[in-house]
Design a protein around this motif. Structure first.
Motif, PDB file in Angstrom:
ATOM      1  N   ILE A 112       0.837  -1.204   0.000  1.00 13.28           N
ATOM      2  CA  ILE A 112       0.000   0.000   0.000  1.00 13.28           C
ATOM      3  C   ILE A 112       0.866   1.246   0.000  1.00 13.28           C
ATOM      4  CG2 ILE A 112      -1.597   1.335   1.428  1.00 13.28           C
ATOM      5  CD1 ILE A 112      -2.836  -1.328   2.280  1.00 13.28           C
ATOM      6  N   MET A 113       1.848   1.286   0.904  1.00 11.33           N
ATOM      7  CA  MET A 113       2.694   2.470   1.023  1.00 11.33           C
ATOM      8  C   MET A 113       3.485   2.708  -0.252  1.00 11.33           C
ATOM      9  SD  MET A 113       1.790   3.590   3.864  1.00 11.33           S
ATOM     10  CE  MET A 113       2.951   4.950   3.923  1.00 11.33           C
ATOM     11  N   THR A 114       3.919   1.628  -0.869  1.00 13.58           N
ATOM     12  CA  THR A 114       4.710   1.780  -2.111  1.00 13.58           C
ATOM     13  C   THR A 114       3.856   2.355  -3.233  1.00 13.58           C
ATOM     14  OG1 THR A 114       6.106  -0.093  -1.478  1.00 13.58           O
ATOM     15  CG2 THR A 114       6.118   0.551  -3.804  1.00 13.58           C
ATOM     16  N   GLU A 115       2.661   1.792  -3.418  1.00 16.72           N
ATOM     17  CA  GLU A 115       1.791   2.268  -4.497  1.00 16.72           C
ATOM     18  C   GLU A 115       1.347   3.703  -4.244  1.00 16.72           C
ATOM     19  OE1 GLU A 115      -1.406  -0.399  -5.069  1.00 16.72           O
ATOM     20  OE2 GLU A 115      -0.163  -2.116  -5.634  1.00 16.72           O
ATOM     21  N   GLN A 116       1.009   3.977  -2.958  1.00 17.79           N
ATOM     22  CA  GLN A 116       0.584   5.339  -2.626  1.00 17.79           C
ATOM     23  C   GLN A 116       1.705   6.341  -2.854  1.00 17.79           C
ATOM     24  OE1 GLN A 116       1.743   6.546   0.714  1.00 17.79           O
ATOM     25  NE2 GLN A 116       0.993   8.581   0.336  1.00 17.79           N
ATOM     26  N   LYS A 117       2.931   5.957  -2.538  1.00 14.89           N
ATOM     27  CA  LYS A 117       4.071   6.855  -2.714  1.00 14.89           C
ATOM     28  C   LYS A 117       4.323   7.135  -4.204  1.00 14.89           C
ATOM     29  CE  LYS A 117       8.930   7.425  -1.395  1.00 14.89           C
ATOM     30  NZ  LYS A 117      10.086   6.808  -0.713  1.00 14.89           N
ATOM     31  N   GLU A 118       4.174   6.104  -5.032  1.00 17.64           N
ATOM     32  CA  GLU A 118       4.399   6.286  -6.483  1.00 17.64           C
ATOM     33  C   GLU A 118       3.367   7.253  -7.072  1.00 17.64           C
ATOM     34  OE1 GLU A 118       4.257   2.430  -8.173  1.00 17.64           O
ATOM     35  OE2 GLU A 118       6.227   1.790  -7.397  1.00 17.64           O
ATOM     36  N   VAL A 119       2.111   7.070  -6.672  1.00 13.65           N
ATOM     37  CA  VAL A 119       1.065   7.955  -7.206  1.00 13.65           C
ATOM     38  C   VAL A 119       1.283   9.380  -6.717  1.00 13.65           C
ATOM     39  CG1 VAL A 119      -1.414   8.439  -7.174  1.00 13.65           C
ATOM     40  CG2 VAL A 119      -0.616   6.080  -7.409  1.00 13.65           C
ATOM     41  N   PHE A 120       1.600   9.531  -5.440  1.00 14.53           N
ATOM     42  CA  PHE A 120       1.788  10.872  -4.896  1.00 14.53           C
ATOM     43  C   PHE A 120       2.995  11.564  -5.536  1.00 14.53           C
ATOM     44  CE2 PHE A 120       3.174  13.868  -1.507  1.00 14.53           C
ATOM     45  CZ  PHE A 120       2.052  14.672  -1.521  1.00 14.53           C
ATOM     46  N   THR A 121       4.029  10.805  -5.846  1.00 10.12           N
ATOM     47  CA  THR A 121       5.200  11.399  -6.514  1.00 10.12           C
ATOM     48  C   THR A 121       4.810  11.938  -7.891  1.00 10.12           C
ATOM     49  OG1 THR A 121       6.687   9.881  -5.349  1.00 10.12           O
ATOM     50  CG2 THR A 121       7.542  10.951  -7.327  1.00 10.12           C
ATOM     51  N   ASP A 122       4.007  11.185  -8.628  1.00 10.66           N
ATOM     52  CA  ASP A 122       3.527  11.640  -9.950  1.00 10.66           C
ATOM     53  C   ASP A 122       2.690  12.898  -9.792  1.00 10.66           C
ATOM     54  OD1 ASP A 122       4.788   9.530 -11.120  1.00 10.66           O
ATOM     55  OD2 ASP A 122       2.994   8.260 -11.296  1.00 10.66           O
ATOM     56  N   MET A 123       1.835  12.933  -8.759  1.00 11.17           N
ATOM     57  CA  MET A 123       0.970  14.087  -8.570  1.00 11.17           C
ATOM     58  C   MET A 123       1.782  15.334  -8.199  1.00 11.17           C
ATOM     59  SD  MET A 123      -2.158  12.190  -6.516  1.00 11.17           S
ATOM     60  CE  MET A 123      -3.142  13.651  -6.384  1.00 11.17           C
ATOM     61  N   LYS A 124       2.775  15.172  -7.353  1.00 12.98           N
ATOM     62  CA  LYS A 124       3.629  16.311  -6.980  1.00 12.98           C
ATOM     63  C   LYS A 124       4.399  16.819  -8.206  1.00 12.98           C
ATOM     64  CE  LYS A 124       6.249  16.065  -3.387  1.00 12.98           C
ATOM     65  NZ  LYS A 124       7.186  15.549  -2.363  1.00 12.98           N
ATOM     66  N   LEU A 125       4.872  15.891  -9.028  1.00 14.66           N
ATOM     67  CA  LEU A 125       5.610  16.288 -10.226  1.00 14.66           C
ATOM     68  C   LEU A 125       4.712  17.066 -11.189  1.00 14.66           C
ATOM     69  CD1 LEU A 125       8.200  16.173 -11.923  1.00 14.66           C
ATOM     70  CD2 LEU A 125       7.425  13.962 -12.838  1.00 14.66           C
ATOM     71  N   GLN A 126       3.475  16.594 -11.320  1.00 10.27           N
ATOM     72  CA  GLN A 126       2.530  17.285 -12.189  1.00 10.27           C
ATOM     73  C   GLN A 126       2.192  18.666 -11.627  1.00 10.27           C
ATOM     74  OE1 GLN A 126       1.247  16.059 -15.240  1.00 10.27           O
ATOM     75  NE2 GLN A 126       0.692  18.220 -15.406  1.00 10.27           N
ATOM     76  N   ALA A 127       2.038  18.769 -10.300  1.00 13.58           N
ATOM     77  CA  ALA A 127       1.725  20.057  -9.683  1.00 13.58           C
ATOM     78  C   ALA A 127       2.894  21.031  -9.806  1.00 13.58           C
ATOM     79  CB  ALA A 127       1.381  19.851  -8.208  1.00 13.58           C
ATOM     80  N   SER A 128       4.079  20.531  -9.894  1.00  8.80           N
ATOM     81  CA  SER A 128       5.255  21.403  -9.996  1.00  8.80           C
ATOM     82  C   SER A 128       5.465  21.896 -11.430  1.00  8.80           C
ATOM     83  CB  SER A 128       6.514  20.657  -9.528  1.00  8.80           C
ATOM     84  OG  SER A 128       6.358  20.251  -8.187  1.00  8.80           O
ATOM     85  N   THR A 129       5.164  21.057 -12.411  1.00  9.72           N
ATOM     86  CA  THR A 129       5.427  21.397 -13.810  1.00  9.72           C
ATOM     87  C   THR A 129       4.226  22.058 -14.477  1.00  9.72           C
ATOM     88  OG1 THR A 129       4.803  19.145 -14.460  1.00  9.72           O
ATOM     89  CG2 THR A 129       7.133  19.563 -14.034  1.00  9.72           C
ATOM     90  N   ASP A 130       3.047  21.485 -14.282  1.00 10.99           N
ATOM     91  CA  ASP A 130       1.854  22.029 -14.944  1.00 10.99           C
ATOM     92  C   ASP A 130       0.678  21.859 -13.992  1.00 10.99           C
ATOM     93  OD1 ASP A 130      -0.028  22.980 -16.615  1.00 10.99           O
ATOM     94  OD2 ASP A 130       0.111  21.331 -18.086  1.00 10.99           O
ATOM     95  N   PRO A 131       0.570  22.745 -12.970  1.00 10.25           N
ATOM     96  CA  PRO A 131      -0.461  22.578 -11.949  1.00 10.25           C
ATOM     97  C   PRO A 131      -1.880  22.646 -12.486  1.00 10.25           C
ATOM     98  CG  PRO A 131       0.602  24.720 -11.736  1.00 10.25           C
ATOM     99  CD  PRO A 131       1.410  23.962 -12.742  1.00 10.25           C
ATOM    100  N   ASP A 132      -2.094  23.423 -13.554  1.00  9.62           N
ATOM    101  CA  ASP A 132      -3.464  23.526 -14.075  1.00  9.62           C
ATOM    102  C   ASP A 132      -3.956  22.215 -14.647  1.00  9.62           C
ATOM    103  OD1 ASP A 132      -3.554  26.112 -13.255  1.00  9.62           O
ATOM    104  OD2 ASP A 132      -3.180  26.978 -15.247  1.00  9.62           O
ATOM    105  N   GLN A 133      -3.007  21.360 -15.026  1.00 13.47           N
ATOM    106  CA  GLN A 133      -3.392  20.066 -15.572  1.00 13.47           C
ATOM    107  C   GLN A 133      -4.101  19.201 -14.523  1.00 13.47           C
ATOM    108  OE1 GLN A 133      -3.141  19.449 -18.768  1.00 13.47           O
ATOM    109  NE2 GLN A 133      -4.045  17.399 -18.608  1.00 13.47           N
ATOM    110  N   LEU A 134      -3.894  19.552 -13.236  1.00 12.04           N
ATOM    111  CA  LEU A 134      -4.545  18.797 -12.160  1.00 12.04           C
ATOM    112  C   LEU A 134      -6.054  18.978 -12.188  1.00 12.04           C
ATOM    113  CD1 LEU A 134      -2.117  19.487  -9.146  1.00 12.04           C
ATOM    114  CD2 LEU A 134      -2.319  17.391 -10.481  1.00 12.04           C
ATOM    115  N   LEU A 135      -6.485  20.050 -12.891  1.00 10.44           N
ATOM    116  CA  LEU A 135      -7.922  20.268 -12.965  1.00 10.44           C
ATOM    117  C   LEU A 135      -8.581  19.376 -14.027  1.00 10.44           C
ATOM    118  CD1 LEU A 135      -7.858  24.180 -12.675  1.00 10.44           C
ATOM    119  CD2 LEU A 135      -8.348  22.505 -10.879  1.00 10.44           C
ATOM    120  N   ASN A 136      -7.742  18.598 -14.711  1.00  5.72           N
ATOM    121  CA  ASN A 136      -8.243  17.691 -15.748  1.00  5.72           C
ATOM    122  C   ASN A 136      -8.818  16.450 -15.071  1.00  5.72           C
ATOM    123  OD1 ASN A 136      -8.775  16.085 -17.935  1.00  5.72           O
ATOM    124  ND2 ASN A 136      -6.684  16.103 -18.739  1.00  5.72           N
TER     125      ASN A 136
END
Length: 482
Positions: free
Chosen positions: A55-79
């Motif tokens: 669980i922790m591994t999968e959650q960490k991988e997803v959260f890392t992708d989300m942080k990367l997306q928020a850092s590079t193109d935060p508006d894309q999070l509204l997709n």
């Protein structure tokens, strides 16, 4: 087991047994809880995998992708499609996404209750690990391109878990109370049964004694109360013995009064008859007068002897007859007694002899006067019931170890075997002696027995009707070092 040990054991069990039982119960409840948790969230323990680590591994991988997306193109999070793709990865591990813009809810995973999410994350500042029924495992703050503040959360809805936890907590508390009550109840019953019940049994025994029942015994265990029971049982036995002695004493007293009345009445009646004969002039010559007077004198002498024996026996019973013990050479003592009694017995046609096993001094502790009285009573008895023309009385002395044995044997009329156990009883007369003209008070041998017992010795008898009687006296010797 002693009462102290029982109380200590009860204290230990009351202290630790509920904890042990509670630990076992909590372990079982925890297993049930974990089973519910695994079943609810579809966790997989197969292939020796650690589901929590997965669980922790999968959650960490997803959260890392989300942080990367928020850092590079935060508006894309509204997709919504992008959020749904992450949602599809988090949903199997019971995690969800919450997205805010300027503290306003922008997105919440469909698996969550939208109303509850909006209420919990409305204008949230500095979130901790828990917000209402949501556990925040990760959060990230960023800025949209229009410089508005954004918050990204990965959360777990713990509402159902709280429900399960509350249910098991209530069960645990109820079980804890039940365990404590049950343990205390069982141990209290155990202590009560082993302490109070015996005391109630003792109370019943006391009531029985109060009502006069001295035959009911009480059984006791080996503890402090058992010691009390043993002391009580000894007291009951002593009371029973004392009561029996008292009853026997009362019977003896009645018999004593009856026998004294009879033994005094007989010579008094005889004296009265002879006195009346003198007064009526029946003794009309000197010879008859002399015979009457001699008879009256003999009867008064018998009465005097009877009163003397009664007086001595009474003093012996009450312990008021003093004994003056000293070292006595029993050989020399018997020689003196034999020499003194030979003349009296010879006048009655009886030959008295003494046989000693040694000429060396044999010492005993004795009261000379009382011991002489005992031997004299035995010799008087032998003379009184002698029915042979040539009477023989033999005294033999032997020393055996720590004891000296004195045997006095005669060839008189003797007694039957069934009469022997009674000859040392007061006022007892054998059938042969009752039928003879000798009479007797029946106190002589009773006095002998008490005198010898006061010396710490024993007296026994053997007899055969028509052959004679043997009486043994056993006395302790004085050792050289004494």
């Amino acid at each position: 087991m002693t009462i102290r040990a029982r109380i200590l054991l009860s204290y230990i069990l009351m202290s630790f047994l509920p904890l042990i039982l509670l630990a076992i119960t909590l372990y079982l409840i925890l297993n049930a809880f974990v089973g519910d948790f695994i079943g609810r969230y579809h966790l997989d323990f197969s292939d020796n995998k650690n589901p929590f680590k997965v669980i922790m591994t999968e959650q960490k991988e997803v959260f890392t992708d989300m942080k990367l997306q928020a850092s590079t193109d935060p508006d894309q999070l509204l997709n919504p499609s992008l959020l749904d793709s992450w949602e599809s990865q988090l949903n199997p591990i019971n995690m969800s996404i919450v997205l805010q813009k300027n503290n306003q809810l922008v997105y919440a995973s469909p698996s969550l209750d939208q109303t509850e999410v909006a209420k919990a994350f409305d204008s949230i500042e500095m979130p901790g690990s828990f917000v209402d029924y949501f556990y925040i495992s990760n959060n990230y703050t960023f800025q949209y391109k229009d410089l508005s503040e954004g918050h990204l959360y990965i959360v777990t809805d713990i509402g159902p878990l709280s429900e399960y936890l509350g249910k098991y907590l209530v069960i645990s508390l109820l079980l804890l109370i039940a365990i404590i009550l049950l343990t205390n109840g069982v141990l209290t019953y155990f202590v009560f049964r082993s302490t109070v019940n015996p005391l109630q049994k003792l109370r019943r025994a006391v009531d029985q004694i109060k009502e006069g029942d001295l035959d009911s015994t009480v059984h006791f265990q080996k503890d402090e109360i058992g010691g009390l029971f043993q002391a009580f049982e000894e007291m009951r036995a002593q009371l029973k013995h004392s009561k029996a002695v008292q009853l026997q004493y009362e019977e003896n007293r009645k018999e004593l009064v009856s026998n004294i009345s009879h033994d005094l009445k007989t010579p008094i009646a005889s004296i009265k008859g002879y006195v009346e004969g003198i007064l009526d002039g029946v003794a009309d010559n000197p010879d008859k007068m002399d015979r009457y007077i001699r008879t009256i004198y003999a009867k008064t002498k018998d009465m005097d002897k009877l009163i003397d024996e009664l007086f001595m026996l009474s003093k012996l019973d009450m312990g008021k007859l003093p004994f003056y013990f000293e070292k006595v050479n029993i050989n020399k003592f018997l020689e003196d007694c034999t020499e003194e009694m030979q003349f009296v017995l010879k006048e009655k046609g009886i030959n008295l002899t003494l046989e000693l096993s040694t000429s060396e001094p044999v010492l005993i502790k004795a009261d000379r006067e009382k011991l002489k009285r005992a031997i004299s009573n035995i010799l008087d008895n032998a003379a009184k019931y002698m029915d042979k023309e040539q009477g023989i009385v033999q005294i033999r002395l032997q020393d055996e170890g720590e004891w000296v044995h004195l045997q006095i044997e005669d060839n008189g009329q003797g007694m039957r075997e069934d009469e022997l156990p009674h000859i040392f009883e007061r006022f007892y007369r054998s059938d042969l002696s009752r039928n003879s003209e000798t009479g007797g008070s029946g106190l002589g041998l009773a006095i002998v027995k008490q005198i010898i017992e006061e010396h710490g010795g024993e007296v026994q008898a053997a007899s055969e009707a028509g052959v004679g009687t043997r009486i043994w006296i056993r006395l302790r010797m004085v050792m050289p070092h004494e």
